[in-house]
Design a protein around this motif. Structure first.
Motif, PDB file in Angstrom:
ATOM      1  N   ILE A  38      48.102 -32.768  20.181  1.00 16.86           N
ATOM      2  CA  ILE A  38      49.082 -32.486  19.141  1.00 16.86           C
ATOM      3  C   ILE A  38      48.524 -33.104  17.862  1.00 16.86           C
ATOM      4  O   ILE A  38      47.985 -34.208  17.896  1.00 16.86           O
ATOM      5  N   GLY A  39      48.604 -32.361  16.767  1.00 20.40           N
ATOM      6  CA  GLY A  39      48.008 -32.852  15.534  1.00 20.40           C
ATOM      7  C   GLY A  39      48.776 -32.438  14.299  1.00 20.40           C
ATOM      8  O   GLY A  39      49.727 -31.650  14.368  1.00 20.40           O
ATOM      9  N   ALA A  40      48.336 -32.967  13.170  1.00 18.23           N
ATOM     10  CA  ALA A  40      48.963 -32.658  11.887  1.00 18.23           C
ATOM     11  C   ALA A  40      47.901 -32.623  10.809  1.00 18.23           C
ATOM     12  O   ALA A  40      46.850 -33.257  10.930  1.00 18.23           O
ATOM     13  N   GLY A  41      48.194 -31.863   9.762  1.00 19.28           N
ATOM     14  CA  GLY A  41      47.247 -31.755   8.661  1.00 19.28           C
ATOM     15  C   GLY A  41      47.814 -30.933   7.522  1.00 19.28           C
ATOM     16  O   GLY A  41      49.024 -30.868   7.325  1.00 19.28           O
ATOM     17  N   VAL A  42      46.923 -30.280   6.785  1.00 17.51           N
ATOM     18  CA  VAL A  42      47.309 -29.504   5.611  1.00 17.51           C
ATOM     19  C   VAL A  42      47.260 -28.012   5.923  1.00 17.51           C
ATOM     20  O   VAL A  42      46.549 -27.573   6.828  1.00 17.51           O
ATOM     21  N   ALA A  43      48.026 -27.243   5.155  1.00 15.48           N
ATOM     22  CA  ALA A  43      48.030 -25.789   5.248  1.00 15.48           C
ATOM     23  C   ALA A  43      48.018 -25.241   3.827  1.00 15.48           C
ATOM     24  O   ALA A  43      48.800 -25.683   2.981  1.00 15.48           O
ATOM     25  N   ALA A  44      47.131 -24.298   3.577  1.00 18.33           N
ATOM     26  CA  ALA A  44      47.031 -23.719   2.242  1.00 18.33           C
ATOM     27  C   ALA A  44      47.126 -22.200   2.329  1.00 18.33           C
ATOM     28  O   ALA A  44      46.242 -21.545   2.879  1.00 18.33           O
ATOM     29  N   GLY A  45      48.221 -21.664   1.800  1.00 14.93           N
ATOM     30  CA  GLY A  45      48.366 -20.221   1.708  1.00 14.93           C
ATOM     31  C   GLY A  45      47.416 -19.700   0.639  1.00 14.93           C
ATOM     32  O   GLY A  45      47.272 -20.305  -0.420  1.00 14.93           O
ATOM     33  N   ALA A  46      46.780 -18.568   0.904  1.00 11.21           N
ATOM     34  CA  ALA A  46      45.785 -18.032  -0.031  1.00 11.21           C
ATOM     35  C   ALA A  46      46.198 -16.695  -0.627  1.00 11.21           C
ATOM     36  O   ALA A  46      45.432 -16.104  -1.376  1.00 11.21           O
ATOM     37  N   THR A  47      47.383 -16.212  -0.304  1.00 11.71           N
ATOM     38  CA  THR A  47      47.787 -14.879  -0.732  1.00 11.71           C
ATOM     39  C   THR A  47      49.201 -14.880  -1.312  1.00 11.71           C
ATOM     40  O   THR A  47      49.942 -15.837  -1.151  1.00 11.71           O
ATOM     41  N   SER A  48      49.531 -13.771  -1.937  1.00 21.49           N
ATOM     42  CA  SER A  48      50.861 -13.548  -2.487  1.00 21.49           C
ATOM     43  C   SER A  48      51.271 -12.118  -2.186  1.00 21.49           C
ATOM     44  O   SER A  48      50.426 -11.215  -2.169  1.00 21.49           O
ATOM     45  N   GLY A  49      52.541 -11.896  -1.961  1.00 14.22           N
ATOM     46  CA  GLY A  49      53.036 -10.550  -1.687  1.00 14.22           C
ATOM     47  C   GLY A  49      53.305  -9.732  -2.933  1.00 14.22           C
ATOM     48  O   GLY A  49      53.651  -8.569  -2.846  1.00 14.22           O
ATOM     49  N   GLY A  50      53.179 -10.337  -4.115  1.00 15.83           N
ATOM     50  CA  GLY A  50      53.368  -9.614  -5.353  1.00 15.83           C
ATOM     51  C   GLY A  50      54.818  -9.490  -5.791  1.00 15.83           C
ATOM     52  O   GLY A  50      55.121  -8.780  -6.741  1.00 15.83           O
ATOM     53  N   GLN A  51      55.718 -10.168  -5.112  1.00 21.87           N
ATOM     54  CA  GLN A  51      57.138 -10.123  -5.467  1.00 21.87           C
ATOM     55  C   GLN A  51      57.546 -11.472  -6.065  1.00 21.87           C
ATOM     56  O   GLN A  51      56.713 -12.331  -6.306  1.00 21.87           O
ATOM     57  N   GLY A  52      58.817 -11.687  -6.246  1.00 18.18           N
ATOM     58  CA  GLY A  52      59.309 -12.889  -6.915  1.00 18.18           C
ATOM     59  C   GLY A  52      59.076 -14.193  -6.192  1.00 18.18           C
ATOM     60  O   GLY A  52      58.467 -15.107  -6.726  1.00 18.18           O
ATOM     61  N   GLN A 166      44.197 -23.866   7.627  1.00 13.89           N
ATOM     62  CA  GLN A 166      44.715 -25.137   8.126  1.00 13.89           C
ATOM     63  C   GLN A 166      43.569 -26.058   8.539  1.00 13.89           C
ATOM     64  O   GLN A 166      42.544 -25.592   9.008  1.00 13.89           O
ATOM     65  N   ALA A 167      43.797 -27.353   8.419  1.00 15.33           N
ATOM     66  CA  ALA A 167      42.867 -28.359   8.920  1.00 15.33           C
ATOM     67  C   ALA A 167      43.683 -29.601   9.262  1.00 15.33           C
ATOM     68  O   ALA A 167      44.707 -29.873   8.621  1.00 15.33           O
ATOM     69  N   GLY A 168      43.235 -30.333  10.273  1.00 15.15           N
ATOM     70  CA  GLY A 168      43.961 -31.536  10.638  1.00 15.15           C
ATOM     71  C   GLY A 168      43.283 -32.327  11.734  1.00 15.15           C
ATOM     72  O   GLY A 168      42.199 -31.965  12.216  1.00 15.15           O
ATOM     73  N   LEU A 169      43.929 -33.395  12.130  1.00 16.83           N
ATOM     74  CA  LEU A 169      43.480 -34.250  13.212  1.00 16.83           C
ATOM     75  C   LEU A 169      44.563 -34.313  14.271  1.00 16.83           C
ATOM     76  O   LEU A 169      45.750 -34.338  13.955  1.00 16.83           O
ATOM     77  N   GLY A 170      44.126 -34.332  15.528  1.00 20.41           N
ATOM     78  CA  GLY A 170      45.065 -34.364  16.627  1.00 20.41           C
ATOM     79  C   GLY A 170      44.807 -35.528  17.568  1.00 20.41           C
ATOM     80  O   GLY A 170      43.699 -36.068  17.609  1.00 20.41           O
ATOM     81  N   TYR A 171      45.832 -35.863  18.341  1.00 23.37           N
ATOM     82  CA  TYR A 171      45.716 -36.900  19.365  1.00 23.37           C
ATOM     83  C   TYR A 171      45.680 -36.238  20.727  1.00 23.37           C
ATOM     84  O   TYR A 171      46.571 -35.476  21.089  1.00 23.37           O
ATOM     85  N   ARG A 172      44.631 -36.526  21.483  1.00 21.74           N
ATOM     86  CA  ARG A 172      44.475 -35.959  22.824  1.00 21.74           C
ATOM     87  C   ARG A 172      45.414 -36.660  23.798  1.00 21.74           C
ATOM     88  O   ARG A 172      45.517 -37.874  23.813  1.00 21.74           O
TER      89      ARG A 172
END
Length: 173
Positions: A38-52, A166-172
């Motif tokens: 189980i791990g945690a890290g960052v997430a970066a969206g790279a797109t947009s749907g073109g709406q509000g 996504q990228a992160g570190l987890g604990y085994r």
């Protein structure tokens, strides 16, 4: 249009499957990792749907893996949060060992947005998801992971797809 996207997705996954088979045949002697984590890290969206309310969104991730015994398949769970909602994804992956304690994985699942219409790093509506990533046991009980998720038709009022990294570190465990 959606049939074309699904066909393209199927072809992309099939090419990865066949490539992984070739790669694993060429790397006989590598044993990958069978770590549950189980791990945690960052997430970066790279797109947009073109709406509000659907611009690219930066946030975090919580991910986990349960490796099926004696099979190159894993059950994974992922939560991408940031913005006004979260995307919760059950995913099944094929895991190909590529080096000592390191796997390449790919698979698919479904993204459930907690509040449809509100932005997450992977779109703003429920959608099928394809993922491709890598994981490696970098020290005793520590797993580093990184992946890309592609949400097919993941924006409300738009035919746009969503992509998140996504990228992160987890604990085994």
């Amino acid at each position: 249009m959606k049939l074309t996207k699904l066909a393209a997705s199927a072809l992309a996954v099939a090419s990865i499957v066949f490539s992984a088979g070739i790669a694993s045949a060429q790397t006989a002697g590598t044993n990958g990792t069978n770590a549950n984590y189980i791990g945690a890290g960052v997430a970066a969206g790279a797109t947009s749907g073109g709406q509000g309310n659907d611009g690219a969104q930066f946030g975090g991730n919580i991910q986990g893996r349960y490796a099926m015994p004696n099979a190159p398949v894993s059950l994974r769970g992922s939560v991408l949060y940031g913005g006004d909602a979260a995307a919760i994804m059950p995913i099944v992956t094929y895991d190909a060992p590529i080096a000592r304690n390191t796997n390449l994985y790919f698979g698919g699942g479904y993204s459930f947005v907690t509040d449809e219409g509100q932005k997450t790093p992977l779109g703003n509506q429920n959608s099928p998801v394809v993922t491709l990533g890598i994981e490696s046991e970098v020290s005793n009980n520590v797993i580093a992971y990184g992946d890309t998720k592609w949400g097919i038709d993941a924006y409300r009022n738009s035919d746009a797809d969503a992509v998140s990294f996504q990228a992160g570190l987890g604990y085994r465990f």
